[in-house]
Scaffold this motif. Structure first.
Motif, mmCIF file in Angstrom:
data_model
loop_
_atom_site.group_PDB
_atom_site.id
_atom_site.type_symbol
_atom_site.label_atom_id
_atom_site.label_comp_id
_atom_site.label_asym_id
_atom_site.label_seq_id
_atom_site.Cartn_x
_atom_site.Cartn_y
_atom_site.Cartn_z
ATOM 1 N N MET A 216 0.825 -1.210 0.000
ATOM 2 C CA MET A 216 0.000 0.000 0.000
ATOM 3 C C MET A 216 0.860 1.262 0.000
ATOM 4 O O MET A 216 0.573 2.223 -0.731
ATOM 5 C CB MET A 216 -0.928 -0.017 1.211
ATOM 6 C CG MET A 216 -1.990 -1.100 1.176
ATOM 7 S SD MET A 216 -2.930 -1.211 2.718
ATOM 8 C CE MET A 216 -3.606 0.442 2.840
ATOM 9 N N ALA A 217 1.916 1.275 0.797
ATOM 10 C CA ALA A 217 2.780 2.453 0.865
ATOM 11 C C ALA A 217 3.492 2.687 -0.467
ATOM 12 O O ALA A 217 3.625 3.831 -0.921
ATOM 13 C CB ALA A 217 3.803 2.283 1.994
ATOM 14 N N GLY A 218 3.966 1.613 -1.103
ATOM 15 C CA GLY A 218 4.614 1.764 -2.398
ATOM 16 C C GLY A 218 3.666 2.302 -3.450
ATOM 17 O O GLY A 218 4.029 3.166 -4.267
ATOM 18 N N THR A 219 2.436 1.828 -3.452
ATOM 19 C CA THR A 219 1.440 2.308 -4.409
ATOM 20 C C THR A 219 1.104 3.774 -4.163
ATOM 21 O O THR A 219 0.979 4.572 -5.108
ATOM 22 C CB THR A 219 0.171 1.452 -4.317
ATOM 23 O OG1 THR A 219 0.509 0.080 -4.500
ATOM 24 C CG2 THR A 219 -0.836 1.866 -5.373
ATOM 25 N N LEU A 220 0.951 4.149 -2.901
ATOM 26 C CA LEU A 220 0.648 5.535 -2.574
ATOM 27 C C LEU A 220 1.775 6.469 -3.025
ATOM 28 O O LEU A 220 1.517 7.543 -3.604
ATOM 29 C CB LEU A 220 0.420 5.673 -1.070
ATOM 30 C CG LEU A 220 0.177 7.094 -0.550
ATOM 31 C CD1 LEU A 220 -1.080 7.676 -1.171
ATOM 32 C CD2 LEU A 220 0.071 7.097 0.979
ATOM 33 N N LEU A 221 3.008 6.073 -2.782
ATOM 34 C CA LEU A 221 4.129 6.908 -3.201
ATOM 35 C C LEU A 221 4.153 7.085 -4.714
ATOM 36 O O LEU A 221 4.394 8.189 -5.219
ATOM 37 C CB LEU A 221 5.446 6.296 -2.722
ATOM 38 C CG LEU A 221 6.709 7.020 -3.193
ATOM 39 C CD1 LEU A 221 6.777 8.430 -2.625
ATOM 40 C CD2 LEU A 221 7.961 6.233 -2.833
ATOM 41 N N SER A 222 3.926 6.012 -5.453
ATOM 42 C CA SER A 222 3.942 6.120 -6.915
ATOM 43 C C SER A 222 2.832 7.048 -7.406
ATOM 44 O O SER A 222 3.021 7.802 -8.372
ATOM 45 C CB SER A 222 3.807 4.736 -7.542
ATOM 46 O OG SER A 222 2.583 4.126 -7.168
ATOM 47 N N ALA A 223 1.662 7.018 -6.779
ATOM 48 C CA ALA A 223 0.587 7.932 -7.170
ATOM 49 C C ALA A 223 0.978 9.381 -6.897
ATOM 50 O O ALA A 223 0.695 10.275 -7.726
ATOM 51 C CB ALA A 223 -0.691 7.578 -6.412
ATOM 52 N N ALA A 237 0.651 6.113 -12.817
ATOM 53 C CA ALA A 237 1.793 5.881 -11.929
ATOM 54 C C ALA A 237 1.423 4.922 -10.808
ATOM 55 O O ALA A 237 2.233 4.074 -10.406
ATOM 56 C CB ALA A 237 2.283 7.205 -11.354
ATOM 57 N N ALA A 238 0.183 5.026 -10.298
ATOM 58 C CA ALA A 238 -0.234 4.127 -9.224
ATOM 59 C C ALA A 238 -0.300 2.685 -9.702
ATOM 60 O O ALA A 238 0.076 1.765 -8.970
ATOM 61 C CB ALA A 238 -1.594 4.567 -8.677
ATOM 62 N N VAL A 239 -0.766 2.476 -10.940
ATOM 63 C CA VAL A 239 -0.827 1.111 -11.475
ATOM 64 C C VAL A 239 0.583 0.538 -11.612
ATOM 65 O O VAL A 239 0.846 -0.609 -11.212
ATOM 66 C CB VAL A 239 -1.566 1.096 -12.826
ATOM 67 C CG1 VAL A 239 -1.448 -0.271 -13.480
ATOM 68 C CG2 VAL A 239 -3.026 1.470 -12.639
ATOM 69 N N ALA A 240 1.488 1.327 -12.194
ATOM 70 C CA ALA A 240 2.866 0.857 -12.345
ATOM 71 C C ALA A 240 3.510 0.597 -10.986
ATOM 72 O O ALA A 240 4.191 -0.422 -10.778
ATOM 73 C CB ALA A 240 3.678 1.874 -13.131
ATOM 74 N N GLY A 241 3.294 1.516 -10.046
ATOM 75 C CA GLY A 241 3.869 1.335 -8.722
ATOM 76 C C GLY A 241 3.278 0.159 -7.983
ATOM 77 O O GLY A 241 3.987 -0.540 -7.246
ATOM 78 N N LEU A 242 1.984 -0.073 -8.165
ATOM 79 C CA LEU A 242 1.336 -1.210 -7.514
ATOM 80 C C LEU A 242 1.953 -2.527 -7.974
ATOM 81 O O LEU A 242 2.281 -3.394 -7.149
ATOM 82 C CB LEU A 242 -0.155 -1.197 -7.810
ATOM 83 C CG LEU A 242 -0.955 -2.433 -7.361
ATOM 84 C CD1 LEU A 242 -0.923 -2.562 -5.849
ATOM 85 C CD2 LEU A 242 -2.389 -2.359 -7.874
ATOM 86 N N VAL A 243 2.124 -2.678 -9.290
ATOM 87 C CA VAL A 243 2.697 -3.922 -9.819
ATOM 88 C C VAL A 243 4.115 -4.115 -9.288
ATOM 89 O O VAL A 243 4.480 -5.205 -8.813
ATOM 90 C CB VAL A 243 2.681 -3.908 -11.356
ATOM 91 C CG1 VAL A 243 3.418 -5.121 -11.907
ATOM 92 C CG2 VAL A 243 1.245 -3.887 -11.874
ATOM 93 N N ALA A 244 4.928 -3.067 -9.350
ATOM 94 C CA ALA A 244 6.314 -3.182 -8.893
ATOM 95 C C ALA A 244 6.386 -3.462 -7.397
ATOM 96 O O ALA A 244 7.179 -4.306 -6.943
ATOM 97 C CB ALA A 244 7.081 -1.905 -9.235
ATOM 98 N N ALA A 245 5.562 -2.767 -6.607
ATOM 99 C CA ALA A 245 5.611 -2.950 -5.159
ATOM 100 C C ALA A 245 5.161 -4.344 -4.753
ATOM 101 O O ALA A 245 5.792 -4.990 -3.896
ATOM 102 C CB ALA A 245 4.738 -1.891 -4.480
#
Length: 300
Positions: A216-223, A237-245
C-alpha cells in the motif's frame, strides 16, 4: 482368563497423539535485523534511482556500473543460499552473463528485451552443460534447475533497467517503480519490526501486516510521484507502482520461505549476510523486467 497387556502394547488414546506430534520451532523476530534489512533496501533503491537519473545517450556506462555492482551482490547472495552443484562454475557463468547483458544494454542499436532473453537462455544452457559433466552433478541437475534459473535470469533482469533507461519514458518509469519497490520493501520490514502479526508461519519471521502495508505504501508513493511527473497521471503511476511494489514484497517474502524450507530439509543455514540480502535483491530483480514490460505495453 483375560489377555494381559503391557505398557508397550496397551493402547493409550489420550497419549498417542502426543507421541506423533513434533514440536514446531517458532523463529524469533528481531526488530533490529528487520530495520537493518529495510535500510539496505532503501540504499539499493536510492543507488538505482540516482544511477538512472544520471544516465543519458552519451553516458550510459555509470548506470551500467551501478547495476553491475548490484548483479555481483545478487550472484553472491543467491549462490550461497541455493548452493547448486558446481557452484564456482555457476557463479562464473552468472558473472559472464551479467557483463554480457550490461554490455548489450549499453551498446544495442535499439532497446529491447529480445537479446537479453537470448543471453539468459545461453547462460542457463551453459550452466546445465557444465553440471552434466560429472555423474554426481548430473543426478542433481533437475533439482538445481530452479536455482540456475533464479541466478541467471536474475542478473539479466537487473540489466533490463539499463535497457529501460533508453526508452523515452525510461528514467521516469525507473523512478516510479524503483521508488515504490524500495518503499514497499522498507515499510514491510519496518512493520515486521514493530507489529509482525498475524504470523504467516512459525518458521517465517514475517507478518502479513508488513506485506500489506508495504504494498500500500509503495502504491501511494507512486501515485504521489505521478502527480508531479509530466508524462504520468496519478492513476497510471499508481498502477505501475502497484505492480512493482507487489512483486517486490512477494519476492522478498518468497526468499524467506525458501530459506525456511532449506533449513527444514536439513540443509545448513545460509551465511547470515547473504540470507538477509537475498530477499530485497530478489525483489528489485523481479520488479525490473515488470517495469520494462509495463512501459512498452501500458505507459507508451
Amino acid at each position: 482368563m483375560f489377555p494381559s497387556t503391557s505398557p508397550e502394547t496397551a493402547a493409550d488414546p489420550a497419549g498417542a497423539p502426543d507421541d506423533d506430534l513434533e514440536e514446531i520451532e517458532v523463529t524469533p523476530i528481531r526488530p533490529a535485523l528487520s530495520a537493518a534489512i529495510a535500510a539496505f533496501a532503501g540504499l539499493v533503491g536510492i543507488g538505482l534511482i540516482l544511477g538512472a537519473q544520471s544516465s543519458s545517450p552519451g553516458a550510459r556506462v555509470p548506470f551500467a556500473l551501478v547495476l553491475a555492482g548490484l548483479q555481483v551482490l545478487y550472484v553472491l547472495a543467491w549462490l550461497m543460499a541455493t548452493r547448486p552443484p558446481q557452484a564456482l562454475l555457476v557463479g562464473g557463468v552468472c558473472l559472464v552473463v551479467a557483463g554480457w547483458s550490461d554490455l548489450q544494454a549499453v551498446r544495442a542499436a535499439e532497446p529491447g528485451l529480445g537479446m537479453l532473453g537470448l543471453i539468459a537462455v545461453t547462460g542457463v544452457a551453459a550452466v546445465v552443460l557444465g553440471q552434466s559433466i560429472r555423474a554426481g552433478d548430473r543426478r542433481r541437475i533437475t533439482e538445481s534447475l530452479l536455482a540456475t534459473l533464479l541466478l541467471v535470469v536474475g542478473v539479466v533482469a537487473i540489466a533490463s533497467l539499463s535497457m529501460l533507461s533508453r526508452e523515452p519514458l525510461g528514467t521516469q518509469v525507473i523512478l516510479v517503480c524503483v521508488a515504490s519497490s524500495a518503499v514497499a520493501l522498507m515499510v514491510a520490514r519496518l512493520v515486521d519490526a514493530v507489529y509482525p502479526k498475524p504470523r504467516l508461519a512459525p518458521q517465517i519471521p514475517r507478518g502479513a501486516s508488513g506485506v500489506i502495508f508495504g504494498a500500500m505504501a509503495g502504491t501511494l508513493l507512486s501515485a504521489v510521484l505521478g502527480s508531479y511527473l509530466y508524462s504520468f497521471s496519478p492513476t497510471s503511476a499508481a498502477v505501475a507502482g502497484l505492480v512493482a511494489a507487489v512483486l517486490a514484497v512477494l519476492a522478498d517474502l518468497a526468499a524467506d520461505y525458501a530459506e525456511a524450507g532449506r533449513q527444514m530439509a536439513g540443509d545448513p543455514p545460509t551465511l547470515w549476510v547473504a540470507r538477509h540480502m537475498q530477499g530485497p535483491l530478489g525483489g528489485f530483480a523481479l520488479a525490473a523486467p515488470a517495469a520494462y514490460v509495463m512501459t512498452v505495453l501500458f505507459l507508451t
